[in-house]
Design an enzyme around this catalytic site. Structure first.
Site, PDB file in Angstrom:
ATOM      1  N   ASN A 330      -3.387   7.883   5.139  1.00 24.68           N
ATOM      2  CA  ASN A 330      -4.318   8.855   5.655  1.00 24.68           C
ATOM      3  C   ASN A 330      -5.052   8.647   6.704  1.00 24.68           C
ATOM      4  OD1 ASN A 330      -5.526   6.738   4.302  1.00 24.68           O
ATOM      5  ND2 ASN A 330      -6.870   8.258   2.998  1.00 24.68           N
ATOM      6  N   GLU A 425      -8.813  -2.724   0.266  1.00 29.29           N
ATOM      7  CA  GLU A 425      -9.600  -1.511   0.307  1.00 29.29           C
ATOM      8  C   GLU A 425      -8.786  -0.515  -0.386  1.00 29.29           C
ATOM      9  OE1 GLU A 425     -12.619  -0.731   0.858  1.00 29.29           O
ATOM     10  OE2 GLU A 425     -13.218  -2.681   1.880  1.00 29.29           O
ATOM     11  N   CYS A 459      -9.976   8.099   0.440  1.00 28.43           N
ATOM     12  CA  CYS A 459     -10.302   7.350  -0.693  1.00 28.43           C
ATOM     13  C   CYS A 459     -11.982   7.801  -1.130  1.00 28.43           C
ATOM     14  CB  CYS A 459     -10.387   5.907  -0.176  1.00 28.43           C
ATOM     15  SG  CYS A 459     -11.252   5.395   1.350  1.00 28.43           S
TER      16      CYS A 459
HETATM   17  N1  LIG Z   1     -10.529   2.188  -0.163  1.00 26.63           N
HETATM   18  C1  LIG Z   1     -10.145   2.674   0.992  1.00 26.63           C
HETATM   19  O1  LIG Z   1     -10.364   2.271   1.957  1.00 26.63           O
HETATM   20  C2  LIG Z   1      -8.810   3.458   1.115  1.00 26.63           C
HETATM   21  C3  LIG Z   1      -8.023   3.631   0.000  1.00 26.63           C
HETATM   22  N2  LIG Z   1      -6.958   4.310   0.289  1.00 26.63           N
HETATM   23  C4  LIG Z   1      -6.104   4.372  -1.132  1.00 26.63           C
HETATM   24  O2  LIG Z   1      -4.702   4.638  -0.523  1.00 26.63           O
HETATM   25  C5  LIG Z   1      -4.068   5.437  -1.446  1.00 26.63           C
HETATM   26  C6  LIG Z   1      -3.312   6.590  -0.430  1.00 26.63           C
HETATM   27  O3  LIG Z   1      -2.544   5.813   0.461  1.00 26.63           O
HETATM   28  P1  LIG Z   1      -0.965   5.204   0.257  1.00 26.63           P
HETATM   29  O4  LIG Z   1      -0.537   5.162   1.915  1.00 26.63           O
HETATM   30  O5  LIG Z   1      -0.291   6.417  -0.526  1.00 26.63           O
HETATM   31  O6  LIG Z   1      -1.019   3.955  -0.405  1.00 26.63           O
HETATM   32  P2  LIG Z   1       0.112   2.942  -0.822  1.00 26.63           P
HETATM   33  O7  LIG Z   1      -0.316   1.679  -1.468  1.00 26.63           O
HETATM   34  O8  LIG Z   1       1.261   3.635  -1.236  1.00 26.63           O
HETATM   35  O9  LIG Z   1       0.797   2.339   0.700  1.00 26.63           O
HETATM   36  C7  LIG Z   1      -0.372   1.753   1.515  1.00 26.63           C
HETATM   37  C8  LIG Z   1       0.449   0.914   2.423  1.00 26.63           C
HETATM   38  O10 LIG Z   1       1.082  -0.249   1.720  1.00 26.63           O
HETATM   39  C9  LIG Z   1       2.499  -0.115   2.179  1.00 26.63           C
HETATM   40  N3  LIG Z   1       3.333  -0.804   1.031  1.00 26.63           N
HETATM   41  C10 LIG Z   1       3.949   0.006   0.096  1.00 26.63           C
HETATM   42  N4  LIG Z   1       4.740  -1.052  -0.573  1.00 26.63           N
HETATM   43  C11 LIG Z   1       4.265  -2.135  -0.135  1.00 26.63           C
HETATM   44  C12 LIG Z   1       4.608  -3.473  -0.600  1.00 26.63           C
HETATM   45  N5  LIG Z   1       5.273  -3.923  -1.870  1.00 26.63           N
HETATM   46  N6  LIG Z   1       3.835  -4.585   0.132  1.00 26.63           N
HETATM   47  C13 LIG Z   1       3.132  -4.217   1.059  1.00 26.63           C
HETATM   48  N7  LIG Z   1       2.966  -3.132   1.546  1.00 26.63           N
HETATM   49  C14 LIG Z   1       3.508  -2.022   0.864  1.00 26.63           C
HETATM   50  C15 LIG Z   1       2.982   1.171   2.553  1.00 26.63           C
HETATM   51  O11 LIG Z   1       3.787   1.407   3.210  1.00 26.63           O
HETATM   52  P3  LIG Z   1       5.029   2.557   2.976  1.00 26.63           P
HETATM   53  O12 LIG Z   1       4.354   3.846   3.435  1.00 26.63           O
HETATM   54  O13 LIG Z   1       6.018   2.236   4.161  1.00 26.63           O
HETATM   55  O14 LIG Z   1       5.285   2.609   1.634  1.00 26.63           O
HETATM   56  C16 LIG Z   1       1.626   1.693   3.337  1.00 26.63           C
HETATM   57  O15 LIG Z   1       1.706   0.922   4.569  1.00 26.63           O
HETATM   58  C17 LIG Z   1      -4.890   6.015  -2.269  1.00 26.63           C
HETATM   59  O16 LIG Z   1      -4.840   5.373  -3.701  1.00 26.63           O
HETATM   60  C18 LIG Z   1      -6.266   5.884  -1.652  1.00 26.63           C
HETATM   61  O17 LIG Z   1      -7.115   6.028  -2.419  1.00 26.63           O
HETATM   62  C19 LIG Z   1      -6.826   5.034   1.188  1.00 26.63           C
HETATM   63  C20 LIG Z   1      -7.717   4.859   2.139  1.00 26.63           C
HETATM   64  C21 LIG Z   1      -8.751   4.154   2.336  1.00 26.63           C
HETATM   65  O1  LIG Z   2      -9.024   6.267   3.980  1.00 25.91           O
HETATM   66  C1  LIG Z   2     -10.186   6.868   3.752  1.00 25.91           C
HETATM   67  O2  LIG Z   2     -10.163   7.666   3.121  1.00 25.91           O
HETATM   68  C2  LIG Z   2     -11.104   6.554   4.614  1.00 25.91           C
HETATM   69  O3  LIG Z   2     -11.690   5.257   4.433  1.00 25.91           O
HETATM   70  C3  LIG Z   2     -12.278   7.496   4.557  1.00 25.91           C
HETATM   71  O4  LIG Z   2     -13.109   7.493   5.700  1.00 25.91           O
HETATM   72  P1  LIG Z   2     -14.380   8.675   5.914  1.00 25.91           P
HETATM   73  O5  LIG Z   2     -14.992   8.695   4.698  1.00 25.91           O
HETATM   74  O6  LIG Z   2     -14.974   7.927   6.911  1.00 25.91           O
HETATM   75  O7  LIG Z   2     -13.474   9.799   6.052  1.00 25.91           O
END
Ligand SMILES: NC(=O)C1=CN([C@@H]2O[C@H](COP(=O)(O)OP(=O)(O)OC[C@H]3O[C@@H](n4cnc5c(N)ncnc54)[C@H](OP(=O)(O)O)[C@@H]3O)[C@@H](O)[C@H]2O)C=CC1
Ligand SMILES: O=C(O)[C@H](O)COP(=O)(O)O
Length: 657
Positions: A330, A425, A459
């Site tokens: 995202n 995170e 997130c």
């Molecule tokens: N707390 C925070 O700051 C944030 C949390 N999020 C959370 O992230 C989620 C959405 O993001 P999303 O990208 O779908 O999350 P994912 O956990 O599916 O993927 C995150 C990253 O991990 C990689 N990945 C997948 N499988 C593995 C593995 N086995 N080992 C290492 N890396 C791996 C993915 O690669 P690939 O794409 O190739 O699968 C991607 O680069 C939501 O739950 C959201 O809440 C999002 C933003 C901020």
């Molecule tokens: O990945 C996310 O969702 C970001 O950490 C959110 O960042 P923002 O709240 O500053 O848009």
């Protein structure tokens, strides 16, 4: 074969004033009408970020290898324009057609200098570097001063505006983006690629290399050697390079934003904001690093019982080594630089594994660091599916720290990773508690921004509203009125609600909605979905037995739970396995502080929606929402370890300390 990509481009701007309003859908139709290009050779690269009436609105890219076939396209393009002219919806093309001055230049290196002083025409239109078969077709909106309706645009005009071209051409190999190692753009020996699906069209938009385990091993070795030298590079020099990278990144915001629009369907204006915010983050990080890494501690021994002042202790922060950075889809640029910049300023090297959706945006961003001139091997970017190379990367003995942002994957990684520092995170179920005395207009505005921006795929999005029953009807009405005003459609059109990242994500969101509906929730709008596009939906009267009360939809659907006491709201919030952020709306600051104290989340916002930014604020989740804290200062500190040197004196000395 030259790596140049030939282009056929058009503008739908002219000085007659109607063209800025041409919806981009029309340019797509126009693209389809150019059927004499086989579809695999044509990509419509709508360039709607620039809203000047004269801005380049569409570009068709043709691989250099295929360009020769289209050498007679000039007459065909005229006939296409002629056909389009019969349709009133193609107002702009109609105007162009009527002038009958449609010209296409083929392999034309002649100079059309632009005598007027409009900024757009300040560039030199001589094209001495024109690659073979560069086709460019464009209307000139300034015909009064230019005395012609069409001109050849300079290469630089394209370069600075399009992904994978100009300065970015070297990161592309045919139709597959290269990975980055040892300061070079490389093709994987695996011979395999991974497709990136455009969430809007649901067709393959880009391809990246599927890196092999051998390539990962090599990258780890390179990163290890490069880090040793980098740690000896003066802090001011590290900062200088980061400032340079930040400037390059911001300068090239347009092509990077274009990738974000195509790969993750981020609304165009938000895509630009993400890149600019990332440049600012890198600069801030450079400055903060110079401040906090330039300081150490000096301790003396006689402050501890039983000691004389015979020991001087010097502490400093030293790098960890190789940092593995894994951002989510995202914010593939911002959440990558939030790991890269602190790592580099602190003297570490980087291995970046970008999310598959978002990988091409990340590769463009990495190229900006490459252009800034960082040493070879210091920054590396391997691409491939997380499910295929993820475990190999996270369990690699060469990794000294993992900085990960994403979903539950992070929990699995934390169980597999070795004894190294982890920054995690993860997901959230950010609650918004609304008390009776809250300013409901403010709450409604924050719920809309917090719950629906980037279609809820943050997130920090508001993921559940816990509102006191006595004001619930009034709040729901206000939010409903605002939901009705949200625009829904493609990211190129800057719509508020755009397609969610994948079909599986859309299916998951739909499952949550159907579960709630079956169990008696009130759907404030009709549930509507087309492909990955889900219309914004407020779900009232949600009860704890419904999945959406607890699960993170990561989509434009927002549950409302009516509560009868503040304690009930706090209880719901704390019963969640997540603990990222929360918010409370009330005019009573004492109550707000009390509730903030009681909420088990990393951050509580008082009278605003949850948010990570500004990027120097500490940002952390507890429970399943993460380990450690982000934010620029905390990330720099996290990517260092403390080293102490103790000077032992033969006799007590009280002259220092
Ligand atoms: N707390 C925070 O700051 C944030 C949390 N999020 C959370 O992230 C989620 C959405 O993001 P999303 O990208 O779908 O999350 P994912 O956990 O599916 O993927 C995150 C990253 O991990 C990689 N990945 C997948 N499988 C593995 C593995 N086995 N080992 C290492 N890396 C791996 C993915 O690669 P690939 O794409 O190739 O699968 C991607 O680069 C939501 O739950 C959201 O809440 C999002 C933003 C901020
Ligand atoms: O990945 C996310 O969702 C970001 O950490 C959110 O960042 P923002 O709240 O500053 O848009």
């Amino acid at each position: 074969m030259s790596s140049w990509t030939s282009c056929v481009s058009f503008k739908c701007g002219n000085s007659l004033g109607c063209l800025n309003k041409v919806p981009t859908k029309k340019t797509d139709k126009f693209a389809r009408r150019l059927s004499f290009f086989p579809s695999q050779h044509v990509k419509c690269m709508r360039c709607t970020l620039d809203t000047r009436c004269s801005a380049l609105k569409g570009v068709f890219r043709v691989p250099a290898s295929a360009a020769a076939r289209y050498s007679d396209f000039s007459s065909q393009i005229r006939s296409v324009l002629g056909t389009l002219a019969s349709s009133v919806v193609f107002k702009s093309f109609f105007l162009i057609y009527r002038t009958k001055r449609c010209v296409a230049y083929i392999n034309d290196a002649c100079c059309h200098s632009t005598p007027n002083h409009h900024p757009e025409n300040q560039t030199n239109h001589t094209t001495p570097d024109t690659p073979p078969n560069l086709y460019f077709f464009s209307s000139n909106p300034y015909k009064n001063s230019f005395n012609s309706d069409f001109f050849i645009a300079p290469i630089s005009f394209l370069s600075s505006n399009m992904a994978g071209t100009g300065l970015f051409a070297e990161i592309l190999d045919g139709d597959v983006y290269r990975y980055y190692a040892n300061g070079e753009w490389k093709k994987s020996s695996s011979g395999k690629s991974v497709s990136i699906i455009n969430p809007t069209t649901r067709k393959t938009q880009y391809k990246v290399q599927a890196c092999s385990q051998e390539e990962v091993n090599k990258v780890m070795d390179l990163a290890k050697s490069a880090q040793k030298l980098w740690a000896k590079t003066p802090l001011w020099k590290r900062a200088e390079l980061l400032h340079k990278a930040a400037a390059i990144l911001k300068e090239h915001k347009a092509p990077i934003a274009e990738c974000l629009v195509k790969e993750i369907a981020k609304p165009a204006k938000d895509a630009v904001t993400e890149v600019v915010r990332s440049g600012d983050l890198v600069s801030y990080c450079a400055e903060e690093g110079v401040r906090i890494l330039g300081e150490g501690k000096f301790l003396v021994s006689d402050s501890f019982p039983g000691n004389e002042r015979t020991k001087y202790c010097l502490t400093s922060k030293i790098p960890l080594g190789v940092i593995l950075a894994i951002p989510p889809f995202n914010y593939p640029v911002n959440l990558a630089v939030s790991k890269i910049a602190p790592a580099l300023i602190a003297g570490n090297s980087i291995v970046l594994k970008p999310p598959t959706q978002g990988a091409v945006s990340a590769l463009h961003m990495v190229h900006c660091f490459h252009l800034a001139g960082f040493p070879k091997g210091l920054i590396n970017c391997v691409t491939g599916k997380g499910s295929e190379i993820g475990d190999f990367l996270t369990m690699h003995p060469g990794v000294n720290c993992i900085s990960f942002t994403g979903g539950d994957t992070g929990i699995a990684i934390s169980k597999k990773a070795g004894m190294i520092p982890l920054q995690m995170e993860l997901g959230g179920k950010d609650a918004c508690i609304v008390l009776e005395d809250a300013d409901l207009d403010l709450v409604a505005a924050c719920i809309i921004k917090g719950g629906f921006s980037y279609s809820g795929q943050r997130c920090t999005a508001v993921k559940v509203v816990l509102v006191m029953e006595s004001v619930a009807d009034a709040l729901v009405e206000k939010v409903k009125a605002k939901v009705a005003k949200l625009t829904v459609g493609p990211p190129e059109d800057n719509c508020d609600i755009t397609p969610v990242v994948s079909e599986s994500s859309a299916n998951f969101i739909e499952g949550l909605v159907m579960d709630a509906k079956e169990k008696g929730a009130t759907l404030c709008q009709e549930y509507k979905r087309e492909g990955n596009l889900i219309w914004p939906l407020l779900l009232d009267n949600i009860r704890p037995d419904m999945r959406i009360a607890w699960e993170e939809p990561f989509g434009p659907v927002l549950p409302v739970i009516r509560i009868n006491s503040v304690e009930e709201g706090i209880h719901h919030c704390n019963a969640s396995n997540f603990g990222l952020q929360g918010s409370v709306f009330t005019k009573d600051v004492n109550k707000a502080i009390m509730i903030s104290d009681a909420m088990e989340t990393g951050t509580v916002q008082i009278n605003s929606a949850p948010a990570r930014g500004p990027d120097h604020f500490p940002f952390q989740g507890i429970k399943d929402s993460g380990i450690g804290s982000q934010g620029i200062t905390n990330s720099i500190n996290m990517m260092t370890k403390i080293k102490t040197t103790v000077i032992n004196l033969p006799s007590p000395s009280y002259t220092m300390g």
